[in-house]
Design a protein around this motif. Structure first.
Motif, PDB file in Angstrom:
ATOM      1  N   HIS A 189       0.819  -1.208   0.000  1.00  0.00           N
ATOM      2  CA  HIS A 189       0.000   0.000   0.000  1.00  0.00           C
ATOM      3  C   HIS A 189       0.856   1.262   0.000  1.00  0.00           C
ATOM      4  N   LEU A 190       0.269   2.353  -0.464  1.00  0.00           N
ATOM      5  CA  LEU A 190       0.916   3.664  -0.455  1.00  0.00           C
ATOM      6  C   LEU A 190      -0.072   4.683   0.101  1.00  0.00           C
ATOM      7  N   ALA A 191       0.185   5.147   1.317  1.00  0.00           N
ATOM      8  CA  ALA A 191      -0.689   6.147   1.933  1.00  0.00           C
ATOM      9  C   ALA A 191      -0.520   7.482   1.215  1.00  0.00           C
ATOM     10  N   SER A 192      -1.609   8.199   1.047  1.00  0.00           N
ATOM     11  CA  SER A 192      -1.551   9.525   0.449  1.00  0.00           C
ATOM     12  C   SER A 192      -0.833  10.483   1.389  1.00  0.00           C
ATOM     13  N   ASP A 193      -0.382  11.614   0.848  1.00  0.00           N
ATOM     14  CA  ASP A 193       0.248  12.630   1.693  1.00  0.00           C
ATOM     15  C   ASP A 193      -0.700  13.076   2.793  1.00  0.00           C
ATOM     16  N   GLU A 194      -1.961  13.235   2.447  1.00  0.00           N
ATOM     17  CA  GLU A 194      -2.947  13.676   3.435  1.00  0.00           C
ATOM     18  C   GLU A 194      -3.068  12.672   4.568  1.00  0.00           C
ATOM     19  N   ARG A 195      -3.093  11.374   4.220  1.00  0.00           N
ATOM     20  CA  ARG A 195      -3.222  10.359   5.269  1.00  0.00           C
ATOM     21  C   ARG A 195      -1.961  10.304   6.127  1.00  0.00           C
ATOM     22  N   LYS A 196      -0.799  10.410   5.511  1.00  0.00           N
ATOM     23  CA  LYS A 196       0.441  10.404   6.288  1.00  0.00           C
ATOM     24  C   LYS A 196       0.457  11.555   7.294  1.00  0.00           C
ATOM     25  N   GLN A 197       0.087  12.734   6.820  1.00  0.00           N
ATOM     26  CA  GLN A 197       0.074  13.893   7.704  1.00  0.00           C
ATOM     27  C   GLN A 197      -0.932  13.705   8.837  1.00  0.00           C
ATOM     28  N   THR A 198      -2.096  13.152   8.519  1.00  0.00           N
ATOM     29  CA  THR A 198      -3.118  12.917   9.532  1.00  0.00           C
ATOM     30  C   THR A 198      -2.615  11.947  10.597  1.00  0.00           C
ATOM     31  N   LEU A 199      -1.969  10.862  10.185  1.00  0.00           N
ATOM     32  CA  LEU A 199      -1.466   9.873  11.128  1.00  0.00           C
ATOM     33  C   LEU A 199      -0.362  10.453  12.010  1.00  0.00           C
ATOM     34  N   VAL A 200       0.546  11.220  11.399  1.00  0.00           N
ATOM     35  CA  VAL A 200       1.634  11.839  12.164  1.00  0.00           C
ATOM     36  C   VAL A 200       1.068  12.797  13.211  1.00  0.00           C
ATOM     37  N   ASN A 201       0.119  13.633  12.817  1.00  0.00           N
ATOM     38  CA  ASN A 201      -0.468  14.608  13.750  1.00  0.00           C
ATOM     39  C   ASN A 201      -1.266  13.926  14.851  1.00  0.00           C
ATOM     40  N   LEU A 202      -1.997  12.879  14.486  1.00  0.00           N
ATOM     41  CA  LEU A 202      -2.792  12.156  15.467  1.00  0.00           C
ATOM     42  C   LEU A 202      -1.911  11.548  16.552  1.00  0.00           C
ATOM     43  N   LEU A 203      -0.828  10.914  16.160  1.00  0.00           N
ATOM     44  CA  LEU A 203       0.075  10.300  17.131  1.00  0.00           C
ATOM     45  C   LEU A 203       0.781  11.361  17.974  1.00  0.00           C
ATOM     46  N   ALA A 204       1.152  12.475  17.347  1.00  0.00           N
ATOM     47  CA  ALA A 204       1.813  13.552  18.094  1.00  0.00           C
ATOM     48  C   ALA A 204       0.882  14.129  19.159  1.00  0.00           C
ATOM     49  N   GLU A 205      -0.405  14.258  18.824  1.00  0.00           N
ATOM     50  CA  GLU A 205      -1.373  14.788  19.791  1.00  0.00           C
ATOM     51  C   GLU A 205      -1.490  13.889  21.018  1.00  0.00           C
ATOM     52  N   HIS A 206      -1.325  12.581  20.801  1.00  0.00           N
ATOM     53  CA  HIS A 206      -1.411  11.633  21.917  1.00  0.00           C
ATOM     54  C   HIS A 206      -0.032  11.334  22.504  1.00  0.00           C
ATOM     55  N   GLU A 207       0.994  12.035  22.021  1.00  0.00           N
ATOM     56  CA  GLU A 207       2.369  11.858  22.486  1.00  0.00           C
ATOM     57  C   GLU A 207       2.823  10.406  22.373  1.00  0.00           C
ATOM     58  N   VAL A 208       2.448   9.787  21.259  1.00  0.00           N
ATOM     59  CA  VAL A 208       2.850   8.412  20.959  1.00  0.00           C
ATOM     60  C   VAL A 208       3.854   8.448  19.807  1.00  0.00           C
ATOM     61  N   PRO A 209       5.083   7.983  20.000  1.00  0.00           N
ATOM     62  CA  PRO A 209       6.070   8.029  18.928  1.00  0.00           C
ATOM     63  C   PRO A 209       5.710   7.100  17.772  1.00  0.00           C
ATOM     64  N   LEU A 210       6.026   7.553  16.563  1.00  0.00           N
ATOM     65  CA  LEU A 210       5.818   6.767  15.356  1.00  0.00           C
ATOM     66  C   LEU A 210       7.162   6.241  14.870  1.00  0.00           C
ATOM     67  N   ILE A 211       7.251   4.935  14.698  1.00  0.00           N
ATOM     68  CA  ILE A 211       8.434   4.308  14.110  1.00  0.00           C
ATOM     69  C   ILE A 211       8.084   3.962  12.670  1.00  0.00           C
ATOM     70  N   GLU A 212       8.719   4.661  11.743  1.00  0.00           N
ATOM     71  CA  GLU A 212       8.402   4.517  10.323  1.00  0.00           C
ATOM     72  C   GLU A 212       9.453   3.652   9.631  1.00  0.00           C
ATOM     73  N   ASP A 213       9.000   2.582   8.989  1.00  0.00           N
ATOM     74  CA  ASP A 213       9.854   1.715   8.183  1.00  0.00           C
ATOM     75  C   ASP A 213       9.662   2.114   6.722  1.00  0.00           C
ATOM     76  N   ASP A 214      10.724   2.668   6.122  1.00  0.00           N
ATOM     77  CA  ASP A 214      10.618   3.172   4.742  1.00  0.00           C
ATOM     78  C   ASP A 214      11.606   2.458   3.816  1.00  0.00           C
ATOM     79  N   VAL A 215      11.777   1.159   4.041  1.00  0.00           N
ATOM     80  CA  VAL A 215      12.809   0.430   3.316  1.00  0.00           C
ATOM     81  C   VAL A 215      12.497   0.285   1.828  1.00  0.00           C
ATOM     82  N   TYR A 216      11.224   0.391   1.429  1.00  0.00           N
ATOM     83  CA  TYR A 216      10.848   0.285   0.013  1.00  0.00           C
ATOM     84  C   TYR A 216      10.575   1.644  -0.631  1.00  0.00           C
TER      85      TYR A 216
END
Length: 469
Positions: free
Chosen positions: A259-286
């Motif tokens: 899958h490939l998340a849209s820019d809008e979805r990526k931004q939404t997920l990043v902001n959502l996790l930041a609001e809850h102070e939950v770190p995001l570990i992103e695997d971008d190997v592909y």
């Protein structure tokens, strides 16, 4: 078994379409002109075009000729919709994956299970020259410890390349690791402890599950769309329900869905996790292996608080044996740097210096262009073979990058049983339950399309399936 002449011609014509010589809606030259171009008989040319028509690549129009079809972007939903509110669970059974990856080293086994690039697709000669230069000119550096954060030259090159993914980082923001798996494990250790809950895509890469299992953490499966990736709505509900300590995801050509998340979805997920102070570990190997257009931006491009720990490596582009990876850990940089030192003290200087030398000489982008076209052809090749030879009703994802596909079998079929059949037939596959901590996806499997061009995929897949289990 080698390919027949009409198959070779079909492959060459398909390659021209993928490279943009002909695009969707274009009419191909007449059969007589094509026959002369390829130097084959009229019968061979007609058969080649008919093969591409059967694959949905060409369309025959009466009294007009052959036209290029538009590629379908449709993809199946996962077999079992994941209810994220079922609760976190300990990861178990991942030792089964060791048998799968070990089969990759057996030359008698056709490896459709382990996702590793074939040697013929790698810049072997250029890398050999870089290793030779390093051995000749950097002897003192090669024999010395390369303590964290690692070689500055390579970290500088990586920081520049991360700019193509929309990330504003400098060399000091990067810590070198022994591959992406090392980066993921270090990141999880930096942000969590045994017993903590980690939100994951479902299905997710089994390496992520192994890292969670090895650290005694618990995994919480979040609904993941096979086209767009993790659902922000499902993640929001989970954040309100469970004490999530971290979230791990692959938003760009995720493994196994592609899958490939849209820019809008990526931004939404990043902001959502930041609001809850939950770190995001992103695997971008592909992330570098997109089929069309510019490289997609990483989720970290929208990180303004240092909340994203970005992990990647060169294993999918320059070779699985090159254990050269990195993490850009944001506000966790000091912790990750210490953990890297405490775990393995240093990285291998020969490999990091050679990769830095190769990148500095400017051939990487040209090589990536060739690799992207190669994997695009191979993904289509394996996908078409699956749809021809697997049971009626089988569904396959249509990734726009990377080199894995997710196959959903009809009711009554079992991928674990199919794995045993495959090994008996001299090939390996990755069953769906390997990608879930709770053993979901029994009707699903992941196939790697990173195969040598010489592999007869048609014959292999035609003898793979025997009967429902």
């Amino acid at each position: 078994m080698g390919e027949k002449l009409y198959q070779q011609v079909a492959a060459l014509l398909e390659q021209q379409i993928e490279q943009g010589t002909y695009v969707a809606g274009d009419r191909l030259p007449g059969l007589r002109q094509l026959r002369q171009h390829f130097g084959v008989s009229m019968a061979t040319m007609v058969t080649a075009c008919e093969v591409l028509e059967q694959r949905g690549i060409l369309e025959a129009r009466p009294r007009s000729g052959f036209y290029v079809c538009g590629q379908s972007d449709s993809a199946p939903l996962p077999e079992e919709p994941c209810d994220e509110l079922e609760g976190p669970s300990l990861v178990t059974g991942q030792e089964r994956v060791l048998e799968l990856v070990q089969s990759h080293n057996d030359p008698s086994i056709l490896s459709l299970g382990a996702a590793a690039p074939p040697a013929e697709c790698l810049p072997v000669a250029a890398l050999d020259r870089s290793f030779a230069r390093v051995r000749r000119t950097r002897r003192d550096d090669v024999s010395a410890y390369d303590f964290p954060p690692g070689n500055l030259e390579l970290r500088t090159q990586i920081a520049q390349r991360m700019g193509y993914a929309g990330c504003t980082v400098g060399p000091d923001d990067i810590v070198l690791t022994q591959g992406c798996q090392d980066a993921l494990t270090l990141s999880l250790r930096a942000v969590g402890s045994p017993g903590d809950v980690v939100a994951i895509e479902s299905p997710t890469f089994y390496g992520i599950l192994q890292a969670i299992e090895s650290l005694g953490m618990r995994a919480l499966e979040i609904t993941t769309d096979p086209v767009e990736g993790m659902s922000p709505q499902a993640l929001a509900r989970a954040l309100d329900t469970w004490p999530i300590r971290a979230c791990v995801m692959m938003p760009s050509f995720g493994n196994p869905l592609g899958h490939l998340a849209s820019d809008e979805r990526k931004q939404t997920l990043v902001n959502l996790l930041a609001e809850h102070e939950v770190p995001l570990i992103e695997d971008d190997v592909y992330g570098e292996l997109c089929f069309k257009g510019p490289r997609p931006w990483a989720a970290k491009a929208w990180d303004t608080r240092g909340n994203v720990l970005y992990c990647s490596s060169f294993s999918k582009t320059l070779g699985a044996g090159l254990r050269v990876g990195w993490v850009a850990p944001g506000r966790y940089r000091e912790r990750v740097t210490y953990l890297k030192y405490a775990t393995s003290q240093a990285t291998a200087p020969m490999d990091t210096l050679a990769v830095a030398d190769y990148l500095e000489r400017g051939g990487y982008e040209r090589y990536l262009g060739r690799a992207r076209r190669y994997y695009q052809r191979q993904v289509r090749r394996v996908t078409d073979a699956v749809l021809r030879h697997f049971p009626r009703g089988t569904q396959v994802t249509r990734p726009q990058g990377g080199f894995v596909i997710w196959v959903v079998l009809p009711e009554g079929y079992d991928s674990l049983a199919l794995q045993r059949q495959a090994l008996e037939a001299g090939m390996s596959i990755a069953p769906g339950p390997y990608f879930s901590p709770s053993g979901r996806y029994r009707r699903c499997l992941r196939l790697s399309c990173a195969l040598p061009q010489s592999v007869d995929v048609e014959t292999a897949l035609s003898r793979l399936y025997k009967s429902p289990q």
